[in-house]
Design a protein around this motif. Structure first.
Motif, PDB file in Angstrom:
ATOM      1  N   ALA A 192     111.003  59.493 -25.573  1.00  0.00           N
ATOM      2  CA  ALA A 192     109.623  58.769 -25.457  1.00  0.00           C
ATOM      3  C   ALA A 192     109.180  59.278 -24.015  1.00  0.00           C
ATOM      4  CB  ALA A 192     109.506  57.349 -25.885  1.00  0.00           C
ATOM      5  N   LYS A 193     108.017  59.472 -23.659  1.00  0.00           N
ATOM      6  CA  LYS A 193     107.469  60.020 -22.583  1.00  0.00           C
ATOM      7  C   LYS A 193     106.783  58.806 -22.074  1.00  0.00           C
ATOM      8  CE  LYS A 193     109.852  63.793 -21.914  1.00  0.00           C
ATOM      9  NZ  LYS A 193     110.712  64.255 -21.160  1.00  0.00           N
ATOM     10  N   GLU A 194     106.101  58.778 -20.683  1.00  0.00           N
ATOM     11  CA  GLU A 194     105.233  57.820 -20.267  1.00  0.00           C
ATOM     12  C   GLU A 194     104.008  57.662 -20.982  1.00  0.00           C
ATOM     13  OE1 GLU A 194     104.769  58.071 -16.201  1.00  0.00           O
ATOM     14  OE2 GLU A 194     106.920  57.733 -15.618  1.00  0.00           O
ATOM     15  N   SER A 195     103.520  58.833 -21.512  1.00  0.00           N
ATOM     16  CA  SER A 195     102.414  58.854 -22.234  1.00  0.00           C
ATOM     17  C   SER A 195     102.603  58.580 -23.809  1.00  0.00           C
ATOM     18  CB  SER A 195     101.833  60.352 -22.158  1.00  0.00           C
ATOM     19  OG  SER A 195     102.802  61.172 -22.775  1.00  0.00           O
ATOM     20  N   ASP A 196     103.653  58.090 -24.129  1.00  0.00           N
ATOM     21  CA  ASP A 196     104.068  57.651 -25.446  1.00  0.00           C
ATOM     22  C   ASP A 196     103.903  58.939 -26.557  1.00  0.00           C
ATOM     23  OD1 ASP A 196     102.337  54.297 -24.923  1.00  0.00           O
ATOM     24  OD2 ASP A 196     104.384  54.931 -24.821  1.00  0.00           O
ATOM     25  N   VAL A 197     103.995  59.985 -25.843  1.00  0.00           N
ATOM     26  CA  VAL A 197     104.143  61.310 -26.648  1.00  0.00           C
ATOM     27  C   VAL A 197     105.564  61.473 -26.827  1.00  0.00           C
ATOM     28  CG1 VAL A 197     103.641  63.692 -26.958  1.00  0.00           C
ATOM     29  CG2 VAL A 197     102.018  62.070 -26.126  1.00  0.00           C
ATOM     30  N   PHE A 198     106.007  61.708 -28.103  1.00  0.00           N
ATOM     31  CA  PHE A 198     107.286  62.046 -28.270  1.00  0.00           C
ATOM     32  C   PHE A 198     107.793  63.581 -28.289  1.00  0.00           C
ATOM     33  CE2 PHE A 198     107.322  58.008 -29.950  1.00  0.00           C
ATOM     34  CZ  PHE A 198     108.559  57.228 -29.832  1.00  0.00           C
ATOM     35  N   SER A 199     108.604  64.076 -27.471  1.00  0.00           N
ATOM     36  CA  SER A 199     109.043  65.433 -27.191  1.00  0.00           C
ATOM     37  C   SER A 199     110.305  65.723 -27.856  1.00  0.00           C
ATOM     38  CB  SER A 199     108.889  65.980 -25.946  1.00  0.00           C
ATOM     39  OG  SER A 199     109.787  64.963 -25.039  1.00  0.00           O
ATOM     40  N   PRO A 200     110.328  67.026 -28.576  1.00  0.00           N
ATOM     41  CA  PRO A 200     111.757  67.203 -29.008  1.00  0.00           C
ATOM     42  C   PRO A 200     112.801  67.738 -28.001  1.00  0.00           C
ATOM     43  CG  PRO A 200     110.292  69.111 -29.367  1.00  0.00           C
ATOM     44  CD  PRO A 200     109.366  67.831 -28.954  1.00  0.00           C
ATOM     45  N   GLN A 201     114.113  67.399 -28.312  1.00  0.00           N
ATOM     46  CA  GLN A 201     115.222  67.730 -27.283  1.00  0.00           C
ATOM     47  C   GLN A 201     115.979  67.933 -28.108  1.00  0.00           C
ATOM     48  OE1 GLN A 201     115.951  64.067 -24.646  1.00  0.00           O
ATOM     49  NE2 GLN A 201     114.724  64.661 -23.340  1.00  0.00           N
ATOM     50  N   THR A 202     117.197  69.126 -27.569  1.00  0.00           N
ATOM     51  CA  THR A 202     118.432  69.484 -28.196  1.00  0.00           C
ATOM     52  C   THR A 202     119.268  68.316 -28.460  1.00  0.00           C
ATOM     53  OG1 THR A 202     119.312  69.883 -26.009  1.00  0.00           O
ATOM     54  CG2 THR A 202     118.031  71.783 -27.277  1.00  0.00           C
ATOM     55  N   VAL A 203     119.877  68.427 -29.513  1.00  0.00           N
ATOM     56  CA  VAL A 203     121.177  67.212 -29.749  1.00  0.00           C
ATOM     57  C   VAL A 203     122.338  67.814 -29.998  1.00  0.00           C
ATOM     58  CG1 VAL A 203     121.750  65.707 -31.387  1.00  0.00           C
ATOM     59  CG2 VAL A 203     119.335  65.833 -30.976  1.00  0.00           C
ATOM     60  N   SER A 204     123.270  67.674 -29.444  1.00  0.00           N
ATOM     61  CA  SER A 204     124.833  68.295 -29.317  1.00  0.00           C
ATOM     62  C   SER A 204     125.737  67.377 -30.246  1.00  0.00           C
ATOM     63  CB  SER A 204     125.238  68.685 -27.907  1.00  0.00           C
ATOM     64  OG  SER A 204     124.512  69.901 -27.823  1.00  0.00           O
ATOM     65  N   THR A 205     126.397  67.691 -31.183  1.00  0.00           N
ATOM     66  CA  THR A 205     127.415  66.726 -31.922  1.00  0.00           C
ATOM     67  C   THR A 205     128.760  67.655 -31.953  1.00  0.00           C
ATOM     68  OG1 THR A 205     125.660  65.880 -33.192  1.00  0.00           O
ATOM     69  CG2 THR A 205     127.762  65.689 -34.007  1.00  0.00           C
ATOM     70  N   THR A 206     129.688  67.051 -31.360  1.00  0.00           N
ATOM     71  CA  THR A 206     131.156  67.450 -31.366  1.00  0.00           C
ATOM     72  C   THR A 206     131.885  66.840 -32.587  1.00  0.00           C
ATOM     73  OG1 THR A 206     131.100  68.102 -29.027  1.00  0.00           O
ATOM     74  CG2 THR A 206     133.152  67.898 -30.313  1.00  0.00           C
ATOM     75  N   VAL A 207     132.083  67.689 -33.568  1.00  0.00           N
ATOM     76  CA  VAL A 207     133.210  67.305 -34.549  1.00  0.00           C
ATOM     77  C   VAL A 207     134.190  67.992 -34.879  1.00  0.00           C
ATOM     78  CG1 VAL A 207     131.515  68.406 -36.163  1.00  0.00           C
ATOM     79  CG2 VAL A 207     132.743  66.844 -37.172  1.00  0.00           C
ATOM     80  N   GLY A 208     135.406  67.486 -34.605  1.00  0.00           N
ATOM     81  CA  GLY A 208     136.611  68.399 -34.660  1.00  0.00           C
ATOM     82  C   GLY A 208     136.659  69.321 -33.552  1.00  0.00           C
TER      83      GLY A 208
ATOM     84  N   PHE B 243     121.569  71.362 -32.071  1.00  0.00           N
ATOM     85  CA  PHE B 243     120.389  71.485 -32.958  1.00  0.00           C
ATOM     86  C   PHE B 243     119.184  71.562 -31.903  1.00  0.00           C
ATOM     87  CE2 PHE B 243     123.649  68.879 -35.326  1.00  0.00           C
ATOM     88  CZ  PHE B 243     123.495  69.533 -36.477  1.00  0.00           C
ATOM     89  N   GLN B 244     118.236  72.233 -32.169  1.00  0.00           N
ATOM     90  CA  GLN B 244     117.218  72.257 -31.129  1.00  0.00           C
ATOM     91  C   GLN B 244     116.270  70.775 -31.367  1.00  0.00           C
ATOM     92  OE1 GLN B 244     114.542  75.580 -31.964  1.00  0.00           O
ATOM     93  NE2 GLN B 244     116.183  77.156 -32.075  1.00  0.00           N
ATOM     94  N   ASN B 245     116.099  70.160 -32.488  1.00  0.00           N
ATOM     95  CA  ASN B 245     115.611  68.820 -32.487  1.00  0.00           C
ATOM     96  C   ASN B 245     115.942  68.261 -33.806  1.00  0.00           C
ATOM     97  OD1 ASN B 245     113.091  69.305 -34.389  1.00  0.00           O
ATOM     98  ND2 ASN B 245     112.857  70.789 -32.559  1.00  0.00           N
ATOM     99  N   VAL B 246     116.205  67.113 -33.880  1.00  0.00           N
ATOM    100  CA  VAL B 246     116.563  66.213 -34.836  1.00  0.00           C
ATOM    101  C   VAL B 246     115.651  65.254 -35.291  1.00  0.00           C
ATOM    102  CG1 VAL B 246     118.403  64.820 -36.164  1.00  0.00           C
ATOM    103  CG2 VAL B 246     118.997  66.586 -34.644  1.00  0.00           C
ATOM    104  N   SER B 247     115.000  65.183 -36.667  1.00  0.00           N
ATOM    105  CA  SER B 247     113.821  64.306 -36.625  1.00  0.00           C
ATOM    106  C   SER B 247     114.645  63.134 -37.753  1.00  0.00           C
ATOM    107  CB  SER B 247     112.771  64.881 -37.539  1.00  0.00           C
ATOM    108  OG  SER B 247     113.164  65.582 -38.774  1.00  0.00           O
TER     109      SER B 247
END
Length: 268
Positions: free
Chosen positions: A55-71, A77-81
């Protein structure tokens, strides 16, 4: 023998047992090799994958990368909804289509999946410290796509991390070994327009993982050819012309034998 304790007079077992399994059949050599080589991945590893919006100050949600380490793999991921669980499970290679000619399994084959909802490509980074005995430069990541193994190895990898490029979906991945040979082969193809007509004087470039570039031009029939290309390596082939753009823009090919179908389509 009771797990954790020996019923004989000898001292009891001191330690912990992880991922104890019982089988009602004999494991295949590939299955045993996969479990042995799995390293941090073990037999089954899972990790949470959170929503990738902030969430930004303008209350607009912007996509972000998400990194998950498994094993021993990190999935970015470019963005996860929709949040979910990402898992890595060693897989029996004998249950999958045969690997391409000129490649052999390095002992690591995974089914990587997620219940998270995401968009865009997924970049995977494999920590291959368990394969230190192999020549890292000969290792590749192959991805099973529509029943066909596709080389998705990114350029410029540094041991022990082997990364992917251009992965749009998750499914089985195999770490394979490409044994280089002393033989040199040819790489060729053709450039045509959307109607199938030959396009001459197109500058075609081929570069290896060390950044060494060679160029050639298409003839009046649209054909080009590179000779004396060392086999057992991965190359990037691209086309350029001042009046055209090309589809695809570049192609990545693992050269084990002569290749004659690296074609491009010129688009005005």
């Amino acid at each position: 023998m009771i797990f954790g304790k020996n019923i004989n007079p000898t001292p009891s077992f001191s330690g912990k047992l992880d991922e104890v399994s019982f089988y009602n059949r004999n494991l295949s050599a590939n299955e045993i090799k996969s479990i042995f080589s799995a390293g941090l991945a073990g037999k089954l590893k899972t990790a949470n994958t959170p929503i990738g919006f902030s969430a930004k100050e303008s209350d607009v949600f912007s996509p972000q990368t998400v990194s998950t380490t498994v094993g021993d793999v990190t999935a970015t991921f470019q963005n996860v909804s929709v949040a979910g669980t990402t898992q890595e499970i060693p897989f029996n290679l004998s249950l999958l289509p045969a690997l391409p000619s000129g490649t052999t399994s390095a002992g690591l084959t995974y089914d990587i999946a997620t219940s998270a909802g995401y968009s865009g490509n997924v970049d995977l980074s494999f920590n291959l410290g368990a394969l230190s005995a192999l020549n890292f430069n000969n290792l590749r990541v192959y991805h099973l796509e529509n029943g066909v193994w596709v080389d998705r190895t990114a350029a410029g990898n540094v041991s022990p991390t082997l990364c992917t490029s251009g992965v749009a979906s998750l499914s089985p991945f195999a770490i394979v070994n490409i044994a280089p040979t002393a033989a040199n082969v040819s790489v060729s193809g053709r450039v045509t327009d959307a109607s199938g007509n030959a396009v001459a004087r197109v500058r075609v470039s081929i570069s290896n993982s060390n950044g060494i570039i060679r160029t050639a031009s298409t003839n009046s029939f649209g054909f080009y050819r590179f000779d004396e290309i060392p086999a057992g390596e991965s190359y990037v082939v691209s086309a350029a012309h001042k009046h055209y753009q090309f589809a695809p823009l570049t192609q990545v090919v693992v050269v084990n034998d002569a290749v004659s179908d690296i074609d491009f389509t010129a688009i005005e």
